[in-house]
Design a protein around this motif. Sequence first.
Motif, PDB file in Angstrom:
ATOM      1  N   UNK A 184     -18.240 111.433 -38.133  1.00 32.33           N
ATOM      2  CA  UNK A 184     -17.345 111.526 -36.974  1.00 32.33           C
ATOM      3  C   UNK A 184     -17.434 110.270 -36.114  1.00 32.33           C
ATOM      4  N   UNK A 185     -18.647 109.825 -35.827  1.00 30.88           N
ATOM      5  CA  UNK A 185     -18.821 108.625 -34.998  1.00 30.88           C
ATOM      6  C   UNK A 185     -18.266 107.394 -35.711  1.00 30.88           C
ATOM      7  N   UNK A 186     -18.540 107.286 -37.001  1.00 32.82           N
ATOM      8  CA  UNK A 186     -18.039 106.148 -37.773  1.00 32.82           C
ATOM      9  C   UNK A 186     -16.518 106.121 -37.780  1.00 32.82           C
ATOM     10  N   UNK A 187     -15.889 107.278 -37.968  1.00 36.41           N
ATOM     11  CA  UNK A 187     -14.427 107.349 -37.979  1.00 36.41           C
ATOM     12  C   UNK A 187     -13.848 106.974 -36.617  1.00 36.41           C
ATOM     13  N   UNK A 188     -14.477 107.464 -35.551  1.00 37.64           N
ATOM     14  CA  UNK A 188     -13.978 107.158 -34.203  1.00 37.64           C
ATOM     15  C   UNK A 188     -14.037 105.660 -33.923  1.00 37.64           C
ATOM     16  N   UNK A 189     -15.145 105.032 -34.303  1.00 40.65           N
ATOM     17  CA  UNK A 189     -15.276 103.591 -34.094  1.00 40.65           C
ATOM     18  C   UNK A 189     -14.343 102.805 -35.017  1.00 40.65           C
ATOM     19  N   UNK A 190     -14.161 103.303 -36.244  1.00 35.17           N
ATOM     20  CA  UNK A 190     -13.287 102.618 -37.192  1.00 35.17           C
ATOM     21  C   UNK A 190     -11.843 102.611 -36.703  1.00 35.17           C
ATOM     22  N   UNK A 191     -11.392 103.734 -36.144  1.00 36.70           N
ATOM     23  CA  UNK A 191     -10.028 103.813 -35.614  1.00 36.70           C
ATOM     24  C   UNK A 191      -9.816 102.764 -34.531  1.00 36.70           C
ATOM     25  N   UNK A 192     -10.849 102.553 -33.746  1.00 37.98           N
ATOM     26  CA  UNK A 192     -10.736 101.618 -32.620  1.00 37.98           C
ATOM     27  C   UNK A 192     -10.915 100.165 -33.037  1.00 37.98           C
ATOM     28  N   UNK A 193     -11.804  99.898 -34.008  1.00 34.95           N
ATOM     29  CA  UNK A 193     -12.216  98.522 -34.263  1.00 34.95           C
ATOM     30  C   UNK A 193     -11.631  97.890 -35.516  1.00 34.95           C
ATOM     31  N   UNK A 194     -11.350  98.685 -36.550  1.00 32.40           N
ATOM     32  CA  UNK A 194     -10.853  98.074 -37.776  1.00 32.40           C
ATOM     33  C   UNK A 194      -9.414  97.612 -37.609  1.00 32.40           C
ATOM     34  N   UNK A 195      -9.107  96.382 -38.033  1.00 28.76           N
ATOM     35  CA  UNK A 195      -7.744  95.865 -37.881  1.00 28.76           C
ATOM     36  C   UNK A 195      -6.752  96.649 -38.727  1.00 28.76           C
ATOM     37  N   UNK A 196      -5.566  96.853 -38.170  1.00 26.11           N
ATOM     38  CA  UNK A 196      -4.503  97.518 -38.938  1.00 26.11           C
ATOM     39  C   UNK A 196      -4.033  96.581 -40.046  1.00 26.11           C
ATOM     40  N   UNK A 197      -3.822  97.122 -41.213  1.00 28.35           N
ATOM     41  CA  UNK A 197      -3.299  96.323 -42.305  1.00 28.35           C
ATOM     42  C   UNK A 197      -2.237  97.130 -43.032  1.00 28.35           C
ATOM     43  N   UNK A 198      -1.324  96.415 -43.640  1.00 25.85           N
ATOM     44  CA  UNK A 198      -0.255  97.056 -44.401  1.00 25.85           C
ATOM     45  C   UNK A 198      -0.286  96.519 -45.814  1.00 25.85           C
ATOM     46  N   UNK A 199      -0.358  97.420 -46.788  1.00 29.75           N
ATOM     47  CA  UNK A 199      -0.444  97.011 -48.171  1.00 29.75           C
ATOM     48  C   UNK A 199       0.859  96.482 -48.718  1.00 29.75           C
ATOM     49  N   UNK A 200       0.812  96.051 -49.974  1.00 29.42           N
ATOM     50  CA  UNK A 200       1.990  95.464 -50.611  1.00 29.42           C
ATOM     51  C   UNK A 200       3.075  96.490 -50.875  1.00 29.42           C
ATOM     52  N   UNK A 201       2.692  97.778 -50.890  1.00 35.68           N
ATOM     53  CA  UNK A 201       3.674  98.832 -51.100  1.00 35.68           C
ATOM     54  C   UNK A 201       3.997  99.049 -52.568  1.00 35.68           C
ATOM     55  N   UNK A 202       4.924  99.969 -52.811  1.00 36.22           N
ATOM     56  CA  UNK A 202       5.295 100.346 -54.174  1.00 36.22           C
ATOM     57  C   UNK A 202       6.726  99.929 -54.498  1.00 36.22           C
ATOM     58  N   UNK A 203       7.160  98.818 -53.872  1.00 36.43           N
ATOM     59  CA  UNK A 203       8.545  98.381 -54.068  1.00 36.43           C
ATOM     60  C   UNK A 203       8.824  98.051 -55.532  1.00 36.43           C
ATOM     61  N   UNK A 204       7.795  97.524 -56.224  1.00 36.16           N
ATOM     62  CA  UNK A 204       7.989  97.157 -57.623  1.00 36.16           C
ATOM     63  C   UNK A 204       7.862  98.322 -58.579  1.00 36.16           C
TER      64      UNK A 204
END
Length: 502
Positions: A184-204
């Motif tokens: 729970x603590x790890x998830x709470x900190x991860x939501x706040x601190x880990x940078x948002x990223x967007x994957x390449x997606x499934x367009x192909x």
Amino acid sequence: MMAANAQPTQDDDRARWIALIVLCVGMLMIVLDTTVVNVALPSIQTDLGFTSSSLAWVVNAYLIAFGGLLLLAGRLGDLISRRGVFLAGLAVFTLSSIVCGVANSEAMLVIARFVQGIGGAMTSAVILGMIVTMFPKPAEQAKAIGVFAFVASAGGSIGLLAGGVLTDAINWHWIFFINVPIGIVTAALAVRLLPHDKGAGFAGGTDIAGAVLITSALMLLVYTMVKPAAEDGWGSGTTLAFGAVAIALLVAFVVREATAAAPLVPLRIFRSRNITGSNLVQILSVAGMFGMFFMGTLYLQRVLKYDPLQIGFAFLPATLTMGALSLGYTDKLIMRFGARNVLVPGLVLINGALAWFTQVSADGSYVVDVLPAIVLFGIGGGTAFPALMTLAMSGVEPQDAGLASGLVNTTAQVGGALGLAVLATLSATRSDTLTAQGKSTAEALTGGYQLAFVVALGLALAALVVALTVIKPVAMAPHGAPEADEAGEDVPEREAAYAEVG
């Protein structure tokens, strides 16, 4: 004005390092879980009424799900979001830990452990990928990978201590409940601190066939090693049949990926000698390393009569030595001499530790038979594993970082399962033979462990040969940064790419 501009950079830098700690805590929770469960198995068997054969499924259910899904989870991180996969994995792992803790039947615990393995794979598969994108500069990346390598490799011995304390002081249920507040603590900190990223997606397109093939192949491969191979032997009909099917599925997966328009795992990643070579070294060295930790634990327990807590303290010198090197010195050595030139001496020391263990005796002592090998392993592991992970992630394109991260974890898991199955089978067979010849229990057990250590040494020597012949040195600039990777891509260009994706 300049100070005002500099402050956000300092804050961002501090946030990155705190985020690294969050990622490593998540990894530590996963690593600890396996060791802690092994310590508590006798208590679980007594409480829930497992038979000796069915008890193995408390471990096997987790390993099959974990090993089978690592590569897929890492690639999904590239395609969807590494941060998203990490958080989803934490949620699955934490919730399934609650179910494990309240389990009151064999079936309930085994099913919950399988689900826990899914969460563990999702959580751990993307961590290295996030680290290399968060820390694109070579010096920072080497230090960050050193921290991760320490957690991943030394967590097992820490788990021996934690498992002994929790099982003896409270009961086995708490080895699972302890994951809940950490998750729970790890998830709470991860939501706040880990940078948002967007994957390449499934367009192909979506390579569903590839996903099914690789997951099925890896799950069956791990199952073959932890069940029929370990129990019936490598030459049994069941082992050979399951192994043949697993290999056929792997071949079908490679054919599929070579011909698919949008492959789940682009085979281009294996063109790098350093990535391919470092993962081969990982399989062999981890398989050999299991000889020290698994067989060394059994030697301490069954021959020297140590209890779980004493065993945890016995391995503590290795943990402390690895921590001191991984966290304080190895990154500087990598930047000064290059990852390959740090890896090779580390592997030599690991070979020395295993060679020392081949000489254990039935009337041995910790100071003479065990401690020197543990210290050698601590020094070797503290230098070799950060360098190995650096090489495994070297030259990886940003869009493939999750795949490379999942591959590193997969080869470690397969190596561990391989080592456990081979060494445990050989050791047990040798001990039975010596018992039939009239040897005492201590002599028969020690003879089996000696053979296992010899085989583990052979695997570690093979890893050293691969490191010397396959992995290429990376030229270092005067200030310690790599001048170019295998493809000749300059580091500044790669850093710019990482910054764009991260």
